[in-house]
Motif scaffolding. Structure first.
Motif, PDB file in Angstrom:
ATOM      1  N   THR A  21       0.834  -1.102   0.110  1.00  0.00           N
ATOM      2  CA  THR A  21       0.086  -0.029   0.038  1.00  0.00           C
ATOM      3  C   THR A  21       1.018   1.251  -0.186  1.00  0.00           C
ATOM      4  O   THR A  21       0.787   2.340  -0.541  1.00  0.00           O
ATOM      5  CB  THR A  21      -0.901  -0.076   1.148  1.00  0.00           C
ATOM      6  N   ASP A  44      -8.162  -4.500  -1.723  1.00  0.00           N
ATOM      7  CA  ASP A  44      -7.857  -5.197  -0.699  1.00  0.00           C
ATOM      8  C   ASP A  44      -8.947  -4.685   0.358  1.00  0.00           C
ATOM      9  O   ASP A  44      -9.392  -3.435   0.465  1.00  0.00           O
ATOM     10  CB  ASP A  44      -6.522  -4.472   0.064  1.00  0.00           C
ATOM     11  N   ASN A  48      -6.881  -0.066   3.103  1.00  0.00           N
ATOM     12  CA  ASN A  48      -5.749   1.009   3.752  1.00  0.00           C
ATOM     13  C   ASN A  48      -5.518   2.158   2.564  1.00  0.00           C
ATOM     14  O   ASN A  48      -5.255   3.216   3.139  1.00  0.00           O
ATOM     15  CB  ASN A  48      -4.450   0.263   3.962  1.00  0.00           C
ATOM     16  N   ASP A 133      -3.672  -1.901  -5.816  1.00  0.00           N
ATOM     17  CA  ASP A 133      -3.234  -2.444  -4.483  1.00  0.00           C
ATOM     18  C   ASP A 133      -3.765  -3.686  -4.241  1.00  0.00           C
ATOM     19  O   ASP A 133      -5.031  -3.952  -4.063  1.00  0.00           O
ATOM     20  CB  ASP A 133      -3.495  -1.316  -3.530  1.00  0.00           C
TER      21      ASP A 133
END
Ligand SMILES: Nc1ncnc2c1ncn2[C@@H]1O[C@H](COP(=O)(O)OP(=O)(O)OP(=O)(O)O)[C@@H](O)[C@H]1O
Ligand SMILES: [Mg+2]
Length: 266
Positions: A21, A44, A48, A133
């Motif tokens: 991240t 994800d 994050n 990500d």
């Protein structure tokens, strides 16, 4: 003007906390500073990257990656948020719901690993760079990222003796996905939290070179600024552009611009 060719970079390694991240957020910020149009896709469930650069909380977002993956392609414009904490970087939010999405894709999608690729097809030619990500797992979400990507970066935590643990499983998945995405190109392993004076870092460096085959010629050092920038919801560039860690992410962006022949808008 945008590139006719969009580079889609998956940042993947199922080892948790290896810097995926942080790399996505700060590489995107540096690419945008260089004049490129950038989109982050947060695949994800921990979301994050969305918590870091999003103006809203993922729970307030109607169309996150979860809804996008399970919907028709018409939902795509609703999923893209161009107003983020980093100028020039747009975001498709991640959300907790992505955990369930994986099961639903498995049960209902005709090609479970290819949903993201289908959904983002209209974005080719719109953005210069799309960064994905990935979550810390090798399940369907990561398969979707690898199938949608043109390129792959594998962050490796250099300061940990377990930094290379399980990497062969990731490489096996990459090989498998190449059957449906034969042009997927490995940019290389990116050593994160690297300190060349430490024996463990030297060992991980040698092992990454041997097992992954390609090492990106940039070393990201350990810095307390990384956590500070996440807490402040800003990029390292905005927090302290002169810090060594910021400079290395800038060098990474410059290296990719050169290596991938990315055209900078004037
Ligand atoms: N270069 C660095 N120096 C110091 N701390 C770092 C560095 N890179 C990442 N970190 C910190 O390590 C933790 C994990 O980093 P990050 O969230 O980027 O990893 P990740 O691979 O995305 O994790 P996950 O697998 O959980 O998604 C975070 O608290 C982050 O702030
Ligand atoms: Mg992460």
């Amino acid at each position: 003007m945008t590139n006719s060719k969009t580079v889609v970079i998956a940042v993947a390694n199922h080892k948790g906390g290896c810097g995926k991240t942080t790399t996505v957020v700060n590489l995107s910020a540096e690419l945008a500073k260089c004049g490129l149009s950038v989109l982050i896709i947060d695949l994800d469930p921990q979301a994050n990257a969305s918590l870091h650069i999003g103006k809203k909380h993922p729970s307030e977002i109607a169309v996150t990656c979860a809804e996008l993956l399970l919907s028709e392609v018409e939902k795509l414009p609703l999923a893209i948020h161009s107003d983020t904490n980093i100028e020039g970087v747009s975001l498709i939010y991640g959300s907790l719901a992505l955990g369930k999405t994986e099961d639903e894709l498995k049960d209902f999608a005709p090609r479970p690993s290819e949903e993201l690729r289908e959904k983002i097809k209209p974005l080719h030619g719109i953005y210069d760079v799309i960064l994905i990500d990935c979550p810390p797992s090798l399940k369907l979400l990561t398969s979707n990222a690898l199938a949608a990507a043109t390129h792959l970066i594998v962050p490796v935590e250099s300061g940990s003796q377990y930094g290379m643990y399980g990497v062969t499983d990731l490489l096996k998945l990459v090989d498998k996905i190449r059957r449906i995405n034969p042009n997927l190109e490995l940019i290389g392993a990116l050593l994160v939290r690297h300190d060349e004076r430490q024996t463990v870092c030297k060992l991980i460096e040698a092992s990454a070179k041997e097992q992954i085959g390609k090492l990106i010629d940039i070393r990201i050092p350990t810095s307390t600024k990384v956590n500070q920038s996440a807490i402040a919801q800003m990029s390292l560039h905005a927090l302290d552009r002169t810090a060594k860690v910021s400079r290395e992410y800038r060098h990474l962006a410059e290296l990719l611009i050169k290596q991938l022949n990315l055209k900078i808008e004037k």
